[in-house]
Write an enzyme that holds these catalytic residues in place. Structure first.
Site, short mmCIF file in Angstrom:
data_model
loop_
_atom_site.label_atom_id
_atom_site.label_comp_id
_atom_site.label_asym_id
_atom_site.label_seq_id
_atom_site.Cartn_x
_atom_site.Cartn_y
_atom_site.Cartn_z
N CYS A 2 -99.56 4.27 4.59
CA CYS A 2 -99.03 3.12 5.34
C CYS A 2 -98.82 1.91 4.44
CB CYS A 2 -100.02 2.75 6.43
SG CYS A 2 -100.43 4.14 7.47
N ARG A 27 -94.62 4.84 -1.00
CA ARG A 27 -95.91 5.38 -0.60
C ARG A 27 -95.77 6.48 0.45
NH1 ARG A 27 -100.32 2.89 -1.99
NH2 ARG A 27 -101.42 3.25 -0.05
N TRP A 75 -97.87 6.21 8.11
CA TRP A 75 -98.03 7.61 7.70
C TRP A 75 -99.04 8.21 8.68
CZ3 TRP A 75 -96.16 10.19 3.31
CH2 TRP A 75 -96.69 11.46 3.13
N ASN A 99 -103.67 -0.82 8.26
CA ASN A 99 -103.79 0.31 7.32
C ASN A 99 -105.25 0.72 7.28
OD1 ASN A 99 -101.15 0.13 6.63
ND2 ASN A 99 -101.49 -0.58 4.54
N GLY A 100 -105.49 2.00 7.07
CA GLY A 100 -106.87 2.47 6.94
C GLY A 100 -107.25 3.31 8.14
N GLU A 479 -106.83 20.66 -18.89
CA GLU A 479 -106.09 19.47 -18.48
C GLU A 479 -106.32 18.31 -19.47
OE1 GLU A 479 -103.71 18.89 -16.69
OE2 GLU A 479 -103.74 16.75 -16.31
N LYS A 483 -103.33 16.57 -21.59
CA LYS A 483 -103.07 15.12 -21.60
C LYS A 483 -102.99 14.60 -23.02
CE LYS A 483 -101.94 14.58 -18.56
NZ LYS A 483 -101.75 15.52 -17.57
N GLU A 486 -99.80 15.81 -24.82
CA GLU A 486 -98.56 15.23 -24.32
C GLU A 486 -98.28 13.84 -24.87
OE1 GLU A 486 -99.41 15.74 -19.96
OE2 GLU A 486 -97.32 16.37 -19.97
N HIS A 502 -115.71 33.98 -29.74
CA HIS A 502 -114.87 35.18 -29.87
C HIS A 502 -113.62 34.92 -30.70
CE1 HIS A 502 -117.47 37.35 -27.15
NE2 HIS A 502 -117.43 36.30 -26.33
N LYS A 598 -90.31 13.91 -16.53
CA LYS A 598 -91.26 13.85 -15.41
C LYS A 598 -91.06 15.02 -14.46
CE LYS A 598 -94.52 12.06 -12.97
NZ LYS A 598 -95.87 12.39 -13.46
O1 M6R Z 1 -94.00 18.25 -10.66
P1 M6R Z 1 -94.89 19.39 -11.02
O2 M6R Z 1 -96.31 19.16 -10.71
O3 M6R Z 1 -94.40 20.69 -10.46
O4 M6R Z 1 -94.76 19.49 -12.60
C1 M6R Z 1 -95.38 20.50 -13.31
C2 M6R Z 1 -95.46 20.15 -14.78
O5 M6R Z 1 -94.17 19.98 -15.33
C3 M6R Z 1 -96.25 18.86 -15.00
O6 M6R Z 1 -97.52 18.95 -14.45
C4 M6R Z 1 -96.36 18.54 -16.49
O7 M6R Z 1 -97.21 19.46 -17.11
C5 M6R Z 1 -96.86 17.11 -16.68
N1 M6R Z 1 -96.15 16.49 -17.74
C6 M6R Z 1 -98.32 17.02 -16.90
O8 M6R Z 1 -98.77 15.80 -17.33
#
Ligand code: M6R
Length: 603
Positions: A2, A27, A75, A99-100, A479, A483, A486, A502, A598
């Site tokens: 919201c 949002r 929402w 909101n909330g 993950e 990060k 990337e 291993h 993205k």
């Molecule tokens: O939009 P999605 O979650 O489907 O995207 C998947 C990947 O392309 C996405 O998570 C990518 O690995 C990001 N750059 C991670 O930071």
């Protein structure tokens, strides 16, 4: 989720409100409405769907001279997305937007109904306006009535209220949901649930604190806390949309790391109830005949799926397999109808994930999407969707989307456990309590951020990073490594801690950086001995743990260790900040790393 806006001034009120709501569109919402008070008369308009529908409805309306108004994008949480449930909600002579979530609304509603109050909507919000009017009739003073009303509410709220009995003021209150009030240089008053709605309108703003309430009029802003009037802590608001959208942070990624507490609260709102998980978007019968889950995703979304597979098997006792979508597509996979096919995606447009979903649909499987973008291709195609509610994520390196995906699937695993009766009531309650605690576990303290900033200078070179963990902390290690890779362009791998011996341990020397995720609540001793093995081979160790570890070269002490998931989320934040600070020191473009997009809409 919201959004709220409000305005007092001489400009055309409808335009100001709708324009502010448009800035909050990102949002997500399913209905919108405004109420405008002028010359002792209140006009209200609501519409389901996009703001365009509200604009069509209000096209013949215009305010003239001094007026005030409140607006809202909703929402749906309590009750379906209908016009009746859209805000503002009306009493006899007042309107409210909120909101909330009002946790005690059922009890308040029943008591008001006993007094003969008729409710029009299914929302929790409507109790606020009726309660205010009841209190006003008793006290004959709008401010005392408002104070008494908010004293009675339990839960999280940001509220704006207008009333014919005090037609020159907007009353407001904030507790747990964001609210900002500001003014422009002509003295017009503006409200917004995010500064996005105020940029270009207000020049000075006050970010209200929890417990603040008060009223505004043309004469100015009055804020109270605990019945005491507060000094106004005004700050200049930039007119530059991009830097304002960054909210004072250097990068969108940084802002998104910091706002994880808020978006995780959004993810659980209306879903984590006192004794159970509730998904309005699902029905229990959807799980009839399902005895296996297959999760398919890419990148960060794959990592979140991998983490939650542990939960599905442990809590819901349902066999769960996780696959990388680009692999799944070409392996001629076996798909059986007892399998629920779950895709996870931030964007909802990832080509590989979308194609995997199409394959599952063609094979006649039931499908479910965990997605952050409503109306995206994946959402439109899946049988059902649980929206992650992370809000727009701008940083290419995903952070808050990962957090909300994990939260959504943790809730889903409990939901399935409820259906399959694999957990006792007490066990479920303790998971729900742990979930409510997570928004606190991801708060970034200045001390923590400073420490990571300082540490980062020691992790800029070397020949590589291993992030290691066990159980769910292995996908978290994946993950963390993703990060770092990337945005720093340094080589990093996530590895199961027990697997290092291993092969990868051959790489260990002082130039190999080990980031060790060492939670107290899950296999601590096992991870510890794996880290000792690496330390014995001279790897440089950064240990992240609530328990002191004497072999660590560097140590980040965590504090939330009452539940594995609070450890998971706290460590998640630390790995995100580490990647961010290493990247900053290397002078990289944090928000737009080289070679990455993205949304990956090609295979
Ligand atoms: O939009 P999605 O979650 O489907 O995207 C998947 C990947 O392309 C996405 O998570 C990518 O690995 C990001 N750059 C991670 O930071």
């Amino acid at each position: 989720m919201c959004g709220i806006v409000g305005y007092i001034g001489k400009k055309e009120v409808k335009d100001i409100l709708v324009d502010g709501l448009r800035e909050l569109e990102y949002r997500g919402y399913d209905s919108a409405g405004i109420a405008v008070l002028q010359d002792d008369e209140i006009k209200s308009y609501k519409a389901v769907g996009k703001l365009k529908n509200l604009e069509d409805k209000t096209k013949d309306f215009a305010s003239d001279g001094l007026a005030m108004g409140i607006g809202h994008t909703r929402w749906a949480t309590h009750g379906k997305p209908t016009e009746l449930n859209a805000h503002p909600h009306l009493g006899e002579f007042s309107y409210v937007v909120h909101n909330g979530i009002i946790e005690n609304y059922q009890e308040l509603k029943s008591s008001l109904q006993k007094d003969g109050v008729k409710f029009l909507s299914q929302t929790d919000t409507e109790v606020i306006v009726h309660l205010f009017e009841k209190n006003y009739k008793e006290l004959n003073d709008p401010m005392s009535a408002f104070e008494k009303t908010i004293d009675t509410l339990h839960g999280a709220y940001a509220v704006l209220l207008i009333t014919k009995v005090d037609p020159e003021k907007i009353y407001f209150a904030k507790h747990g949901s964001p609210m900002i009030v500001g003014n422009d240089d002509k003295g017009d008053i503006h409200f917004g649930s995010s500064d996005a709605a105020l940029i270009g309108k207000a020049t000075e703003v006050i970010y209200l604190d929890d417990g603040d309430y008060g009223y505004t009029s043309q004469e100015g802003i009055s804020i109270f806390f605990d019945k005491e009037k507060k000094a106004l802590n005004k700050r200049a608001l930039t007119g530059d949309k991009i830097s304002a959208q960054k909210g004072g942070f250097r990068f969108f990624m940084e802002k998104e790391i910091y706002e994880q507490g808020e978006v995780l609260s959004d993810t659980i709102i209306g879903r984590v109830l006192d004794e159970k998980i509730n998904f309005e978007e699902l029905h229990e019968s959807f799980f009839d005949g399902i005895d296996e889950i297959k999760i398919c995703a890419c990148g960060t979304s794959y990592n979140s799926g991998l983490a939650c597979a542990y939960l599905f098997e442990r809590q819901a006792k349902i066999k769960t397999v996780v696959e990388i979508a680009s692999e799944f597509r070409y392996k001629e996979p076996l798909m059986t109808k007892n399998t629920l096919f779950v895709v996870i995606s931030q964007s909802g447009e990832t080509a590989d994930t979308l194609e995997a979903l199409k394959m599952a649909k063609r094979a006649g499987l039931k499908t479910l999407a965990i997605c952050n973008v409503d109306n995206s291709s994946i959402v439109r195609l899946a049988d059902h969707t649980i929206l992650a509610r992370a809000g727009i994520e701008k940083g290419v390196a995903s952070t808050k989307a990962f957090a909300t995906q994990v939260m959504a699937m943790w809730m889903l695993s409990i939901y399935v456990a409820q259906i399959k009766n694999t957990m006792s009531k007490d066990e479920i309650k303790s998971e729900l309590n742990a979930m409510r605690h997570i928004p606190n576990a991801v708060i970034v303290s200045d001390k923590l951020h400073e420490k990571i900033k300082r540490l980062s200078k020691r992790y800029l070179h070397g020949h590589g990073f291993f992030f290691i963990g066990r159980d769910m902390f292995f996908p978290l290690a994946l993950e963390g490594a993703l990060k770092l890779k990337e945005i720093s362009y340094l080589h990093a791998e996530g590895y199961p801690a027990g697997e290092m011996k291993h092969g990868p341990i051959a790489l260990a020397d002082s130039e190999l950086f080990t980031i060790a995720l060492m939670p107290k609540t899950l296999h601590y001793d096992k991870v510890k001995s794996n880290v000792e093995e690496l330390s014995a081979r001279d790897s440089t160790i950064l240990a992240i743990s609530p328990l002191e570890f004497e072999l660590a070269d560097d140590f980040i002490k965590t504090t939330h260790c009452e539940h594995p998931m609070s450890e998971f989320f706290e460590m998640m934040v630390i790995t995100q900040l580490l990647a961010l600070e290493v990247s900053v020191r290397l002078g990289n473009d944090v928000d737009m790393p080289r070679n990455l997009a993205k949304s990956v809409t090609v295979e």
